[in-house]
Design an enzyme around this catalytic site. Structure first.
Site, PDB file in Angstrom:
ATOM      1  CG  HIS A  37     -12.768  -2.493   6.110  1.00 27.51           C
ATOM      2  ND1 HIS A  37     -12.538  -2.468   4.881  1.00 27.51           N
ATOM      3  CD2 HIS A  37     -11.191  -3.089   5.903  1.00 27.51           C
ATOM      4  CE1 HIS A  37     -11.769  -2.638   3.513  1.00 27.51           C
ATOM      5  NE2 HIS A  37     -10.721  -3.153   4.920  1.00 27.51           N
ATOM      6  CB  ILE A  42      -0.912   0.271   1.467  1.00 29.42           C
ATOM      7  CG1 ILE A  42      -1.997  -0.908   1.340  1.00 29.42           C
ATOM      8  CG2 ILE A  42      -1.540   1.452   1.537  1.00 29.42           C
ATOM      9  CD1 ILE A  42      -3.028  -1.531   2.366  1.00 29.42           C
ATOM     10  NE  ARG A 100     -12.486  -2.264  -2.578  1.00 26.07           N
ATOM     11  CZ  ARG A 100     -11.967  -3.480  -0.939  1.00 26.07           C
ATOM     12  NH1 ARG A 100     -12.910  -3.533  -0.286  1.00 26.07           N
ATOM     13  NH2 ARG A 100     -10.985  -3.799  -1.587  1.00 26.07           N
ATOM     14  NE  ARG A 151      -9.239  -9.641   3.660  1.00 21.62           N
ATOM     15  CZ  ARG A 151     -11.143 -10.265   2.957  1.00 21.62           C
ATOM     16  NH1 ARG A 151     -11.456 -11.297   3.557  1.00 21.62           N
ATOM     17  NH2 ARG A 151     -11.511  -9.387   2.150  1.00 21.62           N
ATOM     18  CB  VAL A 197      -4.551   1.473   7.465  1.00 25.19           C
ATOM     19  CG1 VAL A 197      -4.821   0.275   5.381  1.00 25.19           C
ATOM     20  CG2 VAL A 197      -4.494   2.901   6.739  1.00 25.19           C
ATOM     21  CG  ASP A 234     -15.871  -0.508   3.201  1.00 22.54           C
ATOM     22  OD1 ASP A 234     -14.819  -2.186   2.427  1.00 22.54           O
ATOM     23  OD2 ASP A 234     -14.435  -0.365   3.746  1.00 22.54           O
TER      24      ASP A 234
HETATM   25  P1  NAD Z   1       1.930  -5.142   2.969  1.00 22.11           P
HETATM   26  O1  NAD Z   1       2.112  -6.838   3.470  1.00 22.11           O
HETATM   27  O2  NAD Z   1       2.305  -5.579   1.520  1.00 22.11           O
HETATM   28  O3  NAD Z   1       2.982  -4.572   4.285  1.00 22.11           O
HETATM   29  C1  NAD Z   1       3.040  -4.651   5.443  1.00 22.11           C
HETATM   30  C2  NAD Z   1       4.003  -3.909   5.677  1.00 22.11           C
HETATM   31  O4  NAD Z   1       4.695  -3.652   7.741  1.00 22.11           O
HETATM   32  C3  NAD Z   1       5.484  -4.664   5.502  1.00 22.11           C
HETATM   33  O5  NAD Z   1       6.201  -3.761   5.027  1.00 22.11           O
HETATM   34  C4  NAD Z   1       6.171  -4.929   6.921  1.00 22.11           C
HETATM   35  O6  NAD Z   1       7.492  -5.304   6.668  1.00 22.11           O
HETATM   36  C5  NAD Z   1       5.178  -3.858   8.067  1.00 22.11           C
HETATM   37  N1  NAD Z   1       5.569  -4.176   9.339  1.00 22.11           N
HETATM   38  C6  NAD Z   1       4.949  -5.285   9.793  1.00 22.11           C
HETATM   39  N2  NAD Z   1       4.966  -4.813  11.010  1.00 22.11           N
HETATM   40  C7  NAD Z   1       5.479  -3.673  11.212  1.00 22.11           C
HETATM   41  C8  NAD Z   1       5.801  -3.076  12.589  1.00 22.11           C
HETATM   42  N3  NAD Z   1       5.692  -3.218  14.250  1.00 22.11           N
HETATM   43  N4  NAD Z   1       6.299  -1.905  12.632  1.00 22.11           N
HETATM   44  C9  NAD Z   1       6.440  -1.151  11.068  1.00 22.11           C
HETATM   45  N5  NAD Z   1       5.952  -1.702   9.746  1.00 22.11           N
HETATM   46  C10 NAD Z   1       5.449  -3.270  10.481  1.00 22.11           C
HETATM   47  O7  NAD Z   1       0.977  -5.565   3.248  1.00 22.11           O
HETATM   48  P2  NAD Z   1      -0.200  -3.935   2.370  1.00 22.11           P
HETATM   49  O8  NAD Z   1      -0.756  -4.092   1.434  1.00 22.11           O
HETATM   50  O9  NAD Z   1       0.451  -2.938   2.680  1.00 22.11           O
HETATM   51  O10 NAD Z   1      -0.946  -4.092   3.507  1.00 22.11           O
HETATM   52  C11 NAD Z   1      -1.050  -3.663   5.268  1.00 22.11           C
HETATM   53  C12 NAD Z   1      -2.330  -3.896   6.216  1.00 22.11           C
HETATM   54  O11 NAD Z   1      -2.921  -2.937   5.762  1.00 22.11           O
HETATM   55  C13 NAD Z   1      -3.075  -4.904   6.250  1.00 22.11           C
HETATM   56  O12 NAD Z   1      -3.057  -5.213   7.314  1.00 22.11           O
HETATM   57  C14 NAD Z   1      -4.317  -4.956   5.113  1.00 22.11           C
HETATM   58  O13 NAD Z   1      -5.114  -5.827   5.395  1.00 22.11           O
HETATM   59  C15 NAD Z   1      -4.410  -3.969   5.254  1.00 22.11           C
HETATM   60  N6  NAD Z   1      -5.772  -3.432   4.042  1.00 22.11           N
HETATM   61  C16 NAD Z   1      -6.579  -1.882   4.949  1.00 22.11           C
HETATM   62  C17 NAD Z   1      -7.838  -2.076   3.547  1.00 22.11           C
HETATM   63  C18 NAD Z   1      -8.239  -1.383   4.382  1.00 22.11           C
HETATM   64  O14 NAD Z   1      -9.125  -0.811   3.866  1.00 22.11           O
HETATM   65  N7  NAD Z   1      -8.648  -0.978   5.360  1.00 22.11           N
HETATM   66  C19 NAD Z   1      -7.071  -2.050   2.066  1.00 22.11           C
HETATM   67  C20 NAD Z   1      -6.257  -2.791   2.120  1.00 22.11           C
HETATM   68  C21 NAD Z   1      -5.134  -3.146   2.666  1.00 22.11           C
HETATM   69  C1  LMR Z   2      -9.793  -4.568   1.294  1.00 17.09           C
HETATM   70  O1  LMR Z   2     -10.981  -4.470   2.335  1.00 17.09           O
HETATM   71  O2  LMR Z   2      -9.020  -4.704   0.115  1.00 17.09           O
HETATM   72  C2  LMR Z   2      -8.806  -4.838   2.543  1.00 17.09           C
HETATM   73  O3  LMR Z   2      -9.155  -4.814   3.688  1.00 17.09           O
HETATM   74  C3  LMR Z   2      -7.875  -5.714   2.082  1.00 17.09           C
HETATM   75  C4  LMR Z   2      -8.764  -7.265   2.432  1.00 17.09           C
HETATM   76  O4  LMR Z   2      -8.214  -8.298   3.420  1.00 17.09           O
HETATM   77  O5  LMR Z   2     -10.124  -6.835   2.094  1.00 17.09           O
END
Ligand code: NAD
Ligand code: LMR
Length: 325
Positions: A186, A15, A161, A91, A128, A158
């Site tokens: 979410h 992200i 979307r 996930r 997030v 959401d």
């Molecule tokens: P990713 O695995 O590509 O990146 C996560 C990063 O976090 C990694 O670089 C990891 O090393 C780092 N990390 C882990 N523990 C850490 C810590 N203690 N301190 C600092 N950094 C740390 O994952 P991503 O695709 O970037 O997604 C990140 C999160 O966002 C996930 O939990 C994902 O489910 C969530 N997400 C939420 C939404 C939403 O709408 N709320 C949408 C998309 C993804």
């Molecule tokens: C999303 O809605 O795309 C994120 O929360 C990532 C996920 O696990 O669905």
């Protein structure tokens, strides 16, 4: 000249790789404003962060004053104006977001305790990392020096979307759609609510929609969109999540004339427990986040709203021992 410090955790992840560049090339802050960006990730990700830093430098963003890359949360959070808590496990296929709860809870607990010591009362935090609403609850529990109003969890993805799926169905532009909000968690129980939605300032087109389309296609499609992306990409949404975080940050900084959705913890008129982060219909100005508290809610809508509340209460119960530590 005014300076804003923005900290992003998980800055070496998927992200962040979109988010950093959207924020620095965007127009959330005036041109005259300087930005310092603090990028936090784990020690093993520091080589990646160095590459990201070089790429940021190569963009020559005019507003950027300073970039810090670090694995030290104190250094990253110190005096930040906005903290975007992205760093957490995502996930994969077949998982629910709540399956990440225990794995990610300790990241949010640790960060909250440090944030509690290093930021001022005006710092705004956006959660997030999933499950975002309950991670926000962990954060609020341990960052008690910070007003709870300063913590929000992301629901804009959401909402975006839902808007886009509706616009496609009606062959309209997303610009024509307003007052489309998403209630609750979410997660797959979230409730994208069309009951107050306007298309070109009128509810007529929504009234003419087939109820089966709303109940059997629209609502489940929005609820399961995250899983649909994972199914196709093999990885969770990243660019669209970054775009939604950008929108969320922009709303916090500049306010919005639209109805918005964010996870907040607050007393409300909808009989929703005020000990969970729940997404409500909101009006947001540069100084306040207010719940739109006077909507008529049908029995059918209330059933959806209560289901998503129930799920958040279960998530809260799973982490109740963590909240005591
Ligand atoms: P990713 O695995 O590509 O990146 C996560 C990063 O976090 C990694 O670089 C990891 O090393 C780092 N990390 C882990 N523990 C850490 C810590 N203690 N301190 C600092 N950094 C740390 O994952 P991503 O695709 O970037 O997604 C990140 C999160 O966002 C996930 O939990 C994902 O489910 C969530 N997400 C939420 C939404 C939403 O709408 N709320 C949408 C998309 C993804
Ligand atoms: C999303 O809605 O795309 C994120 O929360 C990532 C996920 O696990 O669905």
């Amino acid at each position: 000249m005014k300076k804003t410090i923005i900290t992003i955790t998980g800055a070496a992840g998927n992200i962040a790789y979109s988010l950093i560049f959207r924020i620095l090339s965007g127009n959330i802050f005036p041109d005259t404003h300087k930005i310092q960006i603090n990028l936090l990730d784990l020690a093993e990700a520091l080589p990646i962060l160095k590459g990201v830093k070089y790429e940021i430098e190569d963009c020559a963003f005019p507003n950027l004053e300073n970039i810090t890359i670090t694995d030290n949360p104190e250094l990253a959070f110190m005096d930040s104006n906005y903290i975007l808590l992205v760093g957490a496990k995502p996930r994969f296929k077949g998982m629910q977001r709540a399956d990440l709860l225990l794995d990610n809870a300790n990241i949010f607990q640790k960060h909250a305790k440090i944030i509690n010591e290093c930021v001022g009362k005006d710092t705004k935090i956006v959660v997030v990392g999933n499950p975002a609403n309950t991670n926000a609850l962990i954060l609020q529990n341990f960052a008690h020096n910070l007003p709870a109003e300063n913590i929000t969890s992301l629901m804009k993805l959401d909402q975006n979307r839902a808007k886009s799926i509706l616009a496609n169905k009606l062959d309209k532009s997303v610009k024509d759609i307003s007052q489309l909000v998403v209630w609750g968690n979410h997660s797959v129980t979230q409730f994208p609510d069309l009951n107050h939605t306007l298309v070109s300032d009128s509810h007529d087109l929504i009234s003419s929609l087939d109820k089966n389309w709303i109940n059997d296609i629209f609502i489940p499609r929005v609820q399961k969109r995250g899983a649909e992306i994972i199914e196709h990409r093999g990885k969770s949404s990243a660019a669209s999540a970054a775009s939604a975080i950008y929108d969320h940050l922009s709303i916090l900084v500049n306010g919005s004339i639209e109805w918005e959705s964010m996870g907040i913890i607050r007393e409300n008129n909808y009989n929703i427990c005020d000990e969970i982060f729940f997404s409500f219909p909101l009006k947001i100005s540069t100084s306040n986040i207010d719940i739109i508290n006077d909507l008529d809610i049908s029995e059918n809508s209330m059933k959806y709203i209560k289901d998503t509340e129930k799920e958040l209460l279960v998530e809260r119960d799973i982490i109740k021992d963590i909240l005591k530590n």
